[in-house]
Design an enzyme around this catalytic site. Sequence first.
Site, PDB file in Angstrom:
ATOM      1  CG  HIS A   1      47.434  85.756  23.777  1.00 45.62           C
ATOM      2  ND1 HIS A   1      47.733  84.836  22.793  1.00 45.62           N
ATOM      3  CD2 HIS A   1      47.723  86.980  23.253  1.00 45.62           C
ATOM      4  CE1 HIS A   1      48.178  85.478  21.726  1.00 45.62           C
ATOM      5  NE2 HIS A   1      48.183  86.779  21.965  1.00 45.62           N
TER       6      HIS A   1
ATOM      7  CB  CYS B   1      57.169  92.537  11.842  1.00 39.10           C
ATOM      8  SG  CYS B   1      58.315  91.568  12.803  1.00 39.10           S
TER       9      CYS B   1
END
Lengths: 344, 261
Positions: free
Chosen positions: A90, A50
């Site tokens: 990342h 999400c």
Amino acid sequence: MQVVCLGLSHKTAPVELREKFAIGDAHLGEVAVQIASVPEIGEAVVVSTCNRVEYYVASEDAAAALTVLTRRVGDPSVFQQMRGAESIRHLFRVVSGLESMVLGETEILGQVKKAYLTAQAAGTTARHLNKLFQRAFNVAKEVRTKTSITRGAVSVGSAAVDLAEKIFGKLDHCNVMILGAGETAEMTARSLQSRGAKAIFVSNRTYERAHSLAEQLGGRAIHFDEWEREFHSLDIVIGSTGAPHAVVSREKLVPLMQRRADRPLFCIDLAVPRDFEVSVNDLDGVYLYDIDALQGIADASMQVRRSELARCEEMIERHVAEFSEWLATPRTSMPMGAQPEEAK
Amino acid sequence: MERWFLNASTLCFLVGFAYTMFALGAGVARPSRWNFLVMLTGFICQTEYLHQRGQAVGRCPVTNLFEVLVFLSWSVVLLYFVVGGTYRLSLLGTFTAPFVFLIQTLAQLLPSASLPAVQKVSAGFWAELHAAVSLMAYGAFALACVAGVMFLVQERLLKRRQTGGVFQNLPPIATLAAATQRVMLAGFVLFTLGLIGGFFAGSARDAIKMMAVSVWLPYGLVLTLRWTHRYSSRRFAWLSVAAFIVALTSLGALSFFHLNK
């Protein structure tokens, strides 16, 4: 071989954009296959939650791989492009919870693991991404165990649940009552339920509202003038009425506590004005926490997590350097889908 | 050589003590395998010391206050292991190390610590069993006292809303209250068995019997009040500490009587 990442997250895109680019769990493998089948790209893993949509690929030609990916997503302006050490860093930060909306949350690790296993099952990972993701999961474990980045409750609800566990241990024998029907009270009750709380009672001045909330929580509604009758069986009371004065006074609580056979009582006061008289905390076996106290705990935990950021980044940086070095070491490549010698 | 084992065990508990102080100060007190290993090494050294001492004196080594305190600290550590995984995983071990270190250091400072081990006539099976079992009961009472202190610390932190540092690593108060009750009950059962053994031995003076009963009665009363829910967990924790102080005083007095028998 280089690792490339194209992604958007809650930091770079609002929910309207995230939902536009989100990929359902059922399609993750299929999308990964489509990407990995492009000649410029060797391996692919697609992560979609999400809060983020990210494509990780391994390719000999990073620029060409990024071109393929941006063409695929259609609207490259909202996506962040990363290559080499930046994309490795990342991924390590993502799985460690450093890029999450709530710093240090651990749910993301499970989501990335699931995405990786889906890609692996679809046959879109090989030596480089396998190694990268395995290393990422190890980094997440190391960061979680060696620092306090996941420590403590960082919301009012989770702070209340943690305190309940510090009083009662397991919550599976605990009965909870909500006085009033506020939204935070409902969320707190749900958190308690998720940790095993046995029964939920809801008592509100408007019985219909109590009934509706009790139904949603799978609990029982009680008329507001009858809540004291259930008191002897309660362990946790959440106050969230809109009453202008304290609903639970010390005077009222003293005789009720005498009928409880030395069971502690945890009072969670989420109401403003407060539902519990402050002096009830002085009673033996009664533990009262109001909204400010709970928020204070959540803020303190977040402060601890923030103070751990530098240590986490240091650990991650070491792993990024090691993995980049491994990636830069020339070796004969194994074609996609090829079986190891011993498996043939 | 026997003293070497005693010193080694004291050193182990000192290391455990230092670790506890450091961990509490740094707010990172948490159970660790390392701490468990230190306790285990200390226990092995204690056992070997008591074994050698027992052979030297030709009976269970509880012939003076020094030996009694060493045997007591050995009992505390033994019970810490026996009480089970649940409590070992809690900070009970961390709190046990400083307690045992203090008792054992106190023992080694006593004048009787420097006396050489002399072969003594056995007091008879029942008398030795009575002494050993009673001291193990004291070990359980000591452990109940430790758990009670942990309860009081955690309860105070909860009331004052000091939820950082050591609070995070202490077990839930319900667990601590249950542990205090269970360990005290174990001690009470052992003490009762010790008392029965003492009556079988038949050699005890009335004053000694009185003192033994003066320990048995308060613990019996505290446990009865607890079972009938007359006392809250907090009061029960305070009583576990108070009762142990009474028991320790009585132990000192008992040793005095034994020495003057």
